[in-house]
Design a protein around this motif. Structure first.
Motif, mmCIF file in Angstrom:
data_model
loop_
_atom_site.group_PDB
_atom_site.id
_atom_site.type_symbol
_atom_site.label_atom_id
_atom_site.label_comp_id
_atom_site.label_asym_id
_atom_site.label_seq_id
_atom_site.Cartn_x
_atom_site.Cartn_y
_atom_site.Cartn_z
ATOM 1 N N LYS A 147 46.255 39.290 40.111
ATOM 2 C CA LYS A 147 45.214 40.320 40.154
ATOM 3 C C LYS A 147 43.829 39.723 39.959
ATOM 4 C CE LYS A 147 48.105 44.067 38.512
ATOM 5 N NZ LYS A 147 48.340 45.026 37.419
ATOM 6 N N LEU A 148 43.760 38.605 39.298
ATOM 7 C CA LEU A 148 42.480 37.978 39.001
ATOM 8 C C LEU A 148 41.961 37.120 40.155
ATOM 9 C CD1 LEU A 148 40.531 37.790 36.595
ATOM 10 C CD2 LEU A 148 41.722 35.723 35.905
ATOM 11 N N LEU A 149 42.846 36.641 40.993
ATOM 12 C CA LEU A 149 42.463 35.744 42.075
ATOM 13 C C LEU A 149 41.452 36.352 43.049
ATOM 14 C CD1 LEU A 149 42.881 32.949 43.291
ATOM 15 C CD2 LEU A 149 44.770 33.895 44.615
ATOM 16 N N PRO A 150 41.625 37.588 43.538
ATOM 17 C CA PRO A 150 40.610 38.151 44.452
ATOM 18 C C PRO A 150 39.234 38.290 43.798
ATOM 19 C CG PRO A 150 42.618 39.424 44.579
ATOM 20 C CD PRO A 150 42.786 38.475 43.439
ATOM 21 N N LEU A 151 39.221 38.639 42.527
ATOM 22 C CA LEU A 151 37.955 38.777 41.827
ATOM 23 C C LEU A 151 37.247 37.425 41.706
ATOM 24 C CD1 LEU A 151 35.999 40.548 40.205
ATOM 25 C CD2 LEU A 151 37.314 39.917 38.168
ATOM 26 N N VAL A 152 37.983 36.402 41.352
ATOM 27 C CA VAL A 152 37.406 35.064 41.238
ATOM 28 C C VAL A 152 36.914 34.590 42.602
ATOM 29 C CG1 VAL A 152 37.937 32.650 40.737
ATOM 30 C CG2 VAL A 152 38.735 34.445 39.195
ATOM 31 N N CYS A 155 32.404 33.325 46.157
ATOM 32 C CA CYS A 155 31.723 33.461 47.450
ATOM 33 C C CYS A 155 30.313 34.017 47.270
ATOM 34 C CB CYS A 155 32.528 34.348 48.387
ATOM 35 S SG CYS A 155 34.033 33.566 48.990
ATOM 36 N N GLY A 156 30.163 34.976 46.382
ATOM 37 C CA GLY A 156 28.836 35.531 46.104
ATOM 38 C C GLY A 156 27.908 34.485 45.529
ATOM 39 N N PHE A 157 28.428 33.665 44.633
ATOM 40 C CA PHE A 157 27.625 32.595 44.038
ATOM 41 C C PHE A 157 27.183 31.597 45.094
ATOM 42 C CE2 PHE A 157 27.376 28.394 42.013
ATOM 43 C CZ PHE A 157 26.322 28.634 41.144
#
Length: 84
Positions: free
Chosen positions: A9-14, A19-21
């Motif tokens: 569940k954490l992988l898409p958020l990371v 990508c945003g960074f």
């Protein structure tokens, strides 16, 4: 607390934060690059003007040097699309 640190569940958020960074870093880097190039171009113009003012270069030579340093514009935004 264990659900919050669940790897799948954490992988898409990371991935999205990463990508945003990278996107923000690219934009800031491009802006810094444009500012540095603009300042260097203006410094060159000032140096040529100083040479012309002191008489070690004719105005025609200065004009030729300034014209030689202009980037060729094909129109548009510089991405090659021509429509922006």
């Amino acid at each position: 607390m264990q659900e919050l640190l669940d790897y799948p569940k954490l992988l898409p958020l990371v991935a999205m934060v990463g990508c945003g960074f990278i996107a923000v870093l690219s934009i800031v880097g491009g802006c810094i690059r444009a500012v540095v190039a603009s300042r260097a171009r203006e410094q060159t113009r000032r140096e040529i003007a100083a040479y012309v003012a002191e008489g070690s270069m004719s105005p025609e030579q200065g004009e030729r040097l300034l014209a030689a340093g202009k980037p060729e514009r094909s129109g548009g935004c510089g991405w090659g699309w021509g429509s922006c």
